[in-house]
Design an enzyme around this catalytic site. Structure first.
Site, PDB file in Angstrom:
ATOM      1  N   ILE A  36      -1.875   4.576  13.395  1.00 58.99           N
ATOM      2  CA  ILE A  36      -0.805   5.038  14.274  1.00 58.99           C
ATOM      3  C   ILE A  36      -0.718   6.564  14.263  1.00 58.99           C
ATOM      4  O   ILE A  36      -0.121   7.175  15.139  1.00 58.99           O
ATOM      5  CB  ILE A  36       0.534   4.376  13.886  1.00 58.99           C
ATOM      6  CG1 ILE A  36       1.551   4.499  15.006  1.00 58.99           C
ATOM      7  CG2 ILE A  36       1.072   4.911  12.567  1.00 58.99           C
ATOM      8  CD1 ILE A  36       2.429   3.302  15.160  1.00 58.99           C
ATOM      9  N   TYR A 143       8.895  -7.762   1.759  1.00 61.96           N
ATOM     10  CA  TYR A 143       7.435  -7.632   1.833  1.00 61.96           C
ATOM     11  C   TYR A 143       6.760  -8.934   1.388  1.00 61.96           C
ATOM     12  O   TYR A 143       5.843  -9.439   2.057  1.00 61.96           O
ATOM     13  CB  TYR A 143       7.036  -6.466   0.921  1.00 61.96           C
ATOM     14  CG  TYR A 143       5.566  -6.230   0.730  1.00 61.96           C
ATOM     15  CD1 TYR A 143       4.749  -5.833   1.781  1.00 61.96           C
ATOM     16  CD2 TYR A 143       4.997  -6.352  -0.547  1.00 61.96           C
ATOM     17  CE1 TYR A 143       3.398  -5.569   1.569  1.00 61.96           C
ATOM     18  CE2 TYR A 143       3.654  -6.088  -0.767  1.00 61.96           C
ATOM     19  CZ  TYR A 143       2.859  -5.703   0.300  1.00 61.96           C
ATOM     20  OH  TYR A 143       1.531  -5.447   0.082  1.00 61.96           O
TER      21      TYR A 143
HETATM   22  C1  AKB Z   1       3.302  -2.726  -3.544  1.00 61.41           C
HETATM   23  O1  AKB Z   1       3.622  -2.265  -4.664  1.00 61.41           O
HETATM   24  O2  AKB Z   1       4.121  -2.981  -2.663  1.00 61.41           O
HETATM   25  C2  AKB Z   1       1.847  -3.027  -3.275  1.00 61.41           C
HETATM   26  C3  AKB Z   1       1.489  -4.437  -3.578  1.00 61.41           C
HETATM   27  C4  AKB Z   1       1.497  -4.932  -4.957  1.00 61.41           C
HETATM   28  O3  AKB Z   1       1.178  -5.170  -2.686  1.00 61.41           O
HETATM   29  N1  AKB Z   1       1.019  -2.148  -4.042  1.00 61.41           N
END
Ligand code: AKB
Length: 313
Positions: A36, A143
């Site tokens: 991006i 995440y």
């Molecule tokens: C994070 O810390 O978010 C990344 C992962 C472990 O996917 N490095």
């Protein structure tokens, strides 16, 4: 004929090194880097580059058609710490970019995909040590939820539409070429920079927080080995556990002190401590070993020597 390759998120921590490795292997013109925003000059000068928002399907389709892309590495993502601050933006980027690439493959516009998963797919109810390939997951971070959902979609597209998608649950990655951004394991890179420049580091995790980690050379080699494996050998179409080493902030600091005796560390845990506490301490990667012959090369000492030597330059 050589197949063209597209890397999305080519200017990030993994994307940069993946771009260099793939260019070295296949030739600069074969590997199209995209992001991006523009990356540093050496990367920009090393081969074709396109500004690309991975959530924009039409733009992606255009780049794929223009360069006659066969293989896509989707490395763009919002990592764990930043995703806690911007949950909806993280979900939008992490999921829509994946759907875009999966749908391109479903429509036979590309033939092979790599998409990175993470140890973040595991959660507080997961067995903490030697975490198996198949176990309770229940991630508790934005995440982690996006990565676990992504894994389910990858497996679904493979089973339902015969999409050749391959994935790895990366641990924290340690590298010297490009800084990580917005992750919880980032301390394991920052610490080397601070040790060399300031001789001291304030860690945002507690001293006894053990997390799975890997040196970038191993992570890149694993990615290329997985992508080059025979499709019949790839039995896991969600994502493979991958392991190299586990250590705590105190252990990495002690290792650095062997090379820089005056180095000091103190600890001021912040919101990232809760994220780290929800993740495994160590990972069982037996399935990756059996299916495609994975074996890590870098332990903490070898990583430390390499990091300090390269960063000193
Ligand atoms: C994070 O810390 O978010 C990344 C992962 C472990 O996917 N490095």
């Amino acid at each position: 004929m050589q197949k063209n390759i597209l890397i999305i998120g080519a200017c990030g921590q993994i994307g940069t090194e993946l771009t260099y490795s793939l260019r070295e292997k296949h030739g600069n013109e074969i590997v199209v880097a995209s992001d991006i925003r523009e990356g540093d000059q050496p990367l920009m000068d090393s081969g074709p580059f396109e500004l690309l928002d991975a959530t924009d399907y039409d733009a992606l389709e255009e780049v794929v058609a223009y360069y006659e892309i066969e293989e896509v590495y989707l490395m763009a993502a919002m990592l764990s710490a930043t995703a806690e601050r911007f949950p909806m933006r993280a979900w939008n980027l992490n999921m829509n970019s994946l759907f875009n690439v999966l749908n391109l493959a479903r429509e036979k516009k590309v033939s092979k995909i790599f998409w990175p998963s993470s140890i973040a797919v595991f959660g507080p109810n997961t067995p903490k040590n030697d975490t198996p390939q198949n176990t309770i997951m229940e991630p508790s971070t934005v995440y982690g939820i996006s990565k676990q959902s992504g894994e389910r979609w990858c497996e679904y597209y493979h089973n339902k539409f015969d999409v050749d998608v391959r994935s790895i649950r990366y641990p924290g990655l340690i590298s010297w070429k490009t800084m990580p951004g917005g992750g919880t394991t980032d301390y394991a890179v920052e610490i080397y920079h601070k040790a060399l420049v300031e001789g001291t580091y304030t860690c945002f995790l507690n001293k006894d927080t053990s997390l799975p980690m890997m040196f970038m050379d191993d992570a890149i080699r694993a990615t290329l080995e997985l992508m080059e494996s025979d499709p019949e050998d790839i039995k896991v179409r969600s994502a493979y556990n991958l392991s190299a080493m586990s250590f705590t902030p105190e252990e990495i600091a002690e290792r650095i002190q062997k090379h820089i005796p005056d180095f000091t560390i103190d600890y001021e845990p912040d919101f990232r401590q809760a994220i780290a506490d929800s993740w495994p301490s160590s990972i069982n990667d037996g399935k990756a070993q059996t299916d495609w012959g994975w074996k890590a090369d870098f332990d903490l000492e070898k990583t430390t020597v390499e990091m300090l030597t390269q960063l000193k330059r």
